[in-house]
Each structure stands twice: as C-alpha cells, then as structure tokens.
Design an enzyme around this catalytic site. Structure first.
Site, PDB file in Angstrom:
ATOM      1  N   ASP A  34      -0.184  21.718   7.050  1.00 14.25           N
ATOM      2  CA  ASP A  34      -0.204  20.773   8.185  1.00 14.25           C
ATOM      3  C   ASP A  34       0.289  19.381   7.786  1.00 14.25           C
ATOM      4  O   ASP A  34       0.229  18.441   8.580  1.00 14.25           O
ATOM      5  CB  ASP A  34      -1.622  20.676   8.764  1.00 14.25           C
ATOM      6  CG  ASP A  34      -2.637  20.182   7.732  1.00 14.25           C
ATOM      7  OD1 ASP A  34      -2.226  19.867   6.588  1.00 14.25           O
ATOM      8  OD2 ASP A  34      -3.823  20.095   8.072  1.00 14.25           O
ATOM      9  N   GLU A  36      -0.943  17.399   5.425  1.00 14.34           N
ATOM     10  CA  GLU A  36      -1.900  16.552   4.710  1.00 14.34           C
ATOM     11  C   GLU A  36      -1.630  16.619   3.209  1.00 14.34           C
ATOM     12  O   GLU A  36      -1.262  17.667   2.682  1.00 14.34           O
ATOM     13  CB  GLU A  36      -3.337  17.023   4.987  1.00 14.34           C
ATOM     14  CG  GLU A  36      -3.783  16.702   6.398  1.00 14.34           C
ATOM     15  CD  GLU A  36      -5.218  17.117   6.684  1.00 14.34           C
ATOM     16  OE1 GLU A  36      -5.906  17.579   5.760  1.00 14.34           O
ATOM     17  OE2 GLU A  36      -5.633  16.987   7.845  1.00 14.34           O
ATOM     18  N   ARG A  90       3.532  -9.136   5.439  1.00 13.97           N
ATOM     19  CA  ARG A  90       4.093 -10.134   6.352  1.00 13.97           C
ATOM     20  C   ARG A  90       3.250 -10.327   7.606  1.00 13.97           C
ATOM     21  O   ARG A  90       3.237 -11.392   8.193  1.00 13.97           O
ATOM     22  CB  ARG A  90       5.543  -9.779   6.690  1.00 13.97           C
ATOM     23  CG  ARG A  90       6.459 -10.079   5.488  1.00 13.97           C
ATOM     24  CD  ARG A  90       7.904  -9.901   5.783  1.00 13.97           C
ATOM     25  NE  ARG A  90       8.312  -8.532   5.547  1.00 13.97           N
ATOM     26  CZ  ARG A  90       9.579  -8.151   5.487  1.00 13.97           C
ATOM     27  NH1 ARG A  90      10.549  -9.039   5.660  1.00 13.97           N
ATOM     28  NH2 ARG A  90       9.890  -6.906   5.271  1.00 13.97           N
ATOM     29  N   GLN A  91       2.548  -9.266   8.033  1.00 14.01           N
ATOM     30  CA  GLN A  91       1.668  -9.394   9.211  1.00 14.01           C
ATOM     31  C   GLN A  91       0.285  -9.803   8.685  1.00 14.01           C
ATOM     32  O   GLN A  91      -0.645  -9.010   8.614  1.00 14.01           O
ATOM     33  CB  GLN A  91       1.623  -8.056   9.971  1.00 14.01           C
ATOM     34  CG  GLN A  91       0.793  -8.067  11.243  1.00 14.01           C
ATOM     35  CD  GLN A  91       1.477  -8.731  12.434  1.00 14.01           C
ATOM     36  OE1 GLN A  91       2.679  -8.934  12.423  1.00 14.01           O
ATOM     37  NE2 GLN A  91       0.714  -9.084  13.438  1.00 14.01           N
ATOM     38  N   LYS A 183      16.665 -22.468   5.580  1.00 10.11           N
ATOM     39  CA  LYS A 183      16.867 -21.310   6.450  1.00 10.11           C
ATOM     40  C   LYS A 183      16.020 -21.411   7.712  1.00 10.11           C
ATOM     41  O   LYS A 183      14.869 -21.807   7.664  1.00 10.11           O
ATOM     42  CB  LYS A 183      16.482 -20.047   5.670  1.00 10.11           C
ATOM     43  CG  LYS A 183      16.501 -18.778   6.489  1.00 10.11           C
ATOM     44  CD  LYS A 183      16.270 -17.559   5.620  1.00 10.11           C
ATOM     45  CE  LYS A 183      14.841 -17.096   5.646  1.00 10.11           C
ATOM     46  NZ  LYS A 183      14.617 -15.817   4.949  1.00 10.11           N
TER      47      LYS A 183
HETATM   48  C1  R5P Z   1      11.321 -14.239   4.067  1.00 12.93           C
HETATM   49  O1  R5P Z   1      10.478 -15.122   4.137  1.00 12.93           O
HETATM   50  C2  R5P Z   1      11.559 -13.466   2.814  1.00 12.93           C
HETATM   51  O2  R5P Z   1      11.303 -14.239   1.694  1.00 12.93           O
HETATM   52  C3  R5P Z   1      12.970 -12.927   2.761  1.00 12.93           C
HETATM   53  O3  R5P Z   1      13.867 -14.017   2.755  1.00 12.93           O
HETATM   54  C4  R5P Z   1      13.240 -12.056   3.942  1.00 12.93           C
HETATM   55  O4  R5P Z   1      12.268 -11.039   4.034  1.00 12.93           O
HETATM   56  C5  R5P Z   1      14.612 -11.418   3.838  1.00 12.93           C
HETATM   57  O5  R5P Z   1      14.820 -10.676   4.985  1.00 12.93           O
HETATM   58  P1  R5P Z   1      16.274 -10.265   5.436  1.00 12.93           P
HETATM   59  O6  R5P Z   1      16.918  -9.554   4.313  1.00 12.93           O
HETATM   60  O7  R5P Z   1      16.029  -9.373   6.635  1.00 12.93           O
HETATM   61  O8  R5P Z   1      16.993 -11.523   5.842  1.00 12.93           O
END
Ligand code: R5P
Length: 287
Positions: A34, A36, A90-91, A183
């Site tokens: 299944d 698992e 990230r979350q 950025k």
């Molecule tokens: C963002 O804060 C990270 O440090 C990376 O710059 C980011 O995850 C890069 O993502 P991507 O390749 O989608 O631009």
C-alpha cells in the site's frame, strides 16, 4: 558512535564516519504494497547515533521518523538527526490567517523522534527554536570556498543583504572582496535587482546563496553582472532544488558554472556537505 543512513546515502555515511571516527550503518528500507514505508536496522547499536535524515521527497519525513524509531529499537542511547537540507524552513509563520506554520509542524514531529538536530545553512535560523532540544545549523562556507578556490574568483557577491555573511565568509577564505546586491521578489519565479555601482569589468564573479530554487535570483543577478562587463559568472549555493525550469533559466542567463552541495543530490552537487554536517553533529553534542 554510529552514523546511520538510507541506502542512497551510504557514501555520505562513510564520509561522516571518517570525519568523526564513527561506524557507518545503512538501514534497510522497503515499501509495503500500500506504499507505507518499512525500516529496519540490523546492527547492534549502543551509545550515540547520528541519523542522516533527508526530508525530500516529502514522504522521506515519515521515513526519518521510522528510522529514528528503528535506531532506538536497535539500542541507540541518543539519536541526533543530521538533516542535510532542512525543508519547510520558509513557511516559518502564518503569513495569512489559517495557514499552517510548516516549520513548527515538521520540527515538532522530528523532535518527537530524536534528541538533537544538526543541519547545514538553514534558510531561517529562527525555525530551529521549534525543535525541542539542541538544534544547530552549520555553515558550508568552507566547503564552498574549497571548490571556488580552484576557479580564480575575483569577487564574491551575495544576491541580497540576507546572504551577505555567507558571501563574506566565502570571500574571506578565498582572500578576495565581497559585496551584495539588492533583491526584491516580484513573484515566485521573478525577482528584481536594484542596479549597483560595481566594477566587475573583466572579472570572474561568484554569486553565493543558500538555495537555488527556480533559479530566478541567480539568473537575474547573472544577467546584470554580464551586462556590467563581468567576464564569467559562477553561481554557488548550498542547496540546489532546481524547480520550475531552473536549469534552462540559468543557461539562458549565461551562467558559466553552477555549483551546489550534496545536501540534495543533483548532477551539479560537487560540494561535499559531510564536513559541515560533522561539525554540526559535534556542535549539537556539545550544546
Ligand atoms: C531567498 O531568500 C533565498 O535565500 C534564495 O535566494 C531563494 O530561495 C532562491 O530562490 P530562486 O532560485 O527561486 O530565485
């Protein structure tokens, strides 16, 4: 001490074992009909165990929990998770009402199975506080510098202010200057870089970041540097996710070489992460 890994990570387990003087053990893994997962460790473990826990693909999180449990069944006194790439970092909060705080959910689950955790270049160090126990992130800057050191780099750049310390550490090891770009993220695949007065004419520039995901950040920065007269742009990162057409985006931008660590195993993983993980393990033991 024992370093335990999945079958795919046997090489990393041996490198770790050499770094810390441990024995290396590969666990057995199967899938039930299944789907698992099933994990077994056929070894007589005792004392401290470090378990390499990949969190991708996503059901690997379940496998990490099973492997930690198997390690205890096999006699481990303590289990430290060595997580090459700490996914879900990230979350780290609910950006909108009702969202899961993914970092908290994943780290709570991992803490239920292990005593300590060490990772490499975590995206956001604050998430480590969600792990109830010692949790550390070790820099891969020395390993990145070792590989860039064979490529005559004149300048190391961070793509944003947040990545400045990493770029500075790499530049310091290489004995060259460092700087950072500004950025702004427009969407998940698109970023904008504020033009910056940098004399890169004829230079070999290395851009260093923690993650290459869609490649948008590295591609945009590369375009700007080539326009400003750079001779070659190399991009280096700890974690290479390479999603949503990243390879094509980086090629089209004119990147000369893409170098990532083997925290995630890809064709471009030429930077070994074992040293950084071993340092992290040591730090977590002392914490
Ligand atoms: C963002 O804060 C990270 O440090 C990376 O710059 C980011 O995850 C890069 O993502 P991507 O390749 O989608 O631009």
């Amino acid at each position: 001490m024992h370093a335990i890994t999945s079958p795919e990570r046997g090489g990393l387990g041996q490198q770790l074992a050499e770094h810390v003087g441990a024995s290396s053990v590969v666990y057995e893994r199967e899938a039930f009909p299944d789907g698992e997962r099933y994990v077994r460790i056929e070894a007589d473990l005792h004392g401290e165990v470090a378990l390499v826990a990949d969190l991708r693909p996503h059901d690997a999180v379940v496998e990490a929990l099973l492997a930690a449990d198997a390690a205890r069944e096999a006699g481990a006194a303590t289990v430290t998770l060595l997580v090459p790439y700490l996914a879900y970092a990230r979350q780290d909060r609910a950006f909108n009402p009702g969202e899961a705080v993914s970092s908290r959910a994943v780290l709570h689950a991992l803490a239920s199975a292990a005593d300590a955790l060490a990772t490499v270049d975590v995206h956001n160090p604050r998430v480590l506080s969600f792990f109830q126990g010692p949790a550390v992130s070790e820099q891969a800057a020395p390993e990145i510098a070792d590989v860039l050191g064979q490529r005559s780099v004149d300048l190391v750049l961070a793509p944003d202010a947040g990545a400045r310390d990493r770029a500075g550490a790499v530049a310091g090891a290489l004995g060259c200057p460092s700087d950072h770009l500004e950025k702004t993220r427009i969407s998940s695949t698109e970023v904008q870089m504020k033009a910056k007065e940098l004399d890169v004419s004829g230079a070999t520039v290395a851009i260093v970041d923690d993650i290459i995901s869609t490649g948008g950040t590295m591609a945009t920065a590369t375009g700007q540097l080539l326009e400003a007269g750079a001779d070659r742009v190399l991009v280096a990162a700890t974690h290479g996710l390479f999603v949503s057409g990243a390879d094509k985006r980086l090629d089209e931008a004119g990147v000369d070489e893409v170098l990532v660590a083997d925290t995630i195993v890809t064709d471009r993983s030429v930077i070994p992460c074992a040293g950084a993980l071993a340092r992290g393990w040591q730090q977590a033991r002392e914490a």
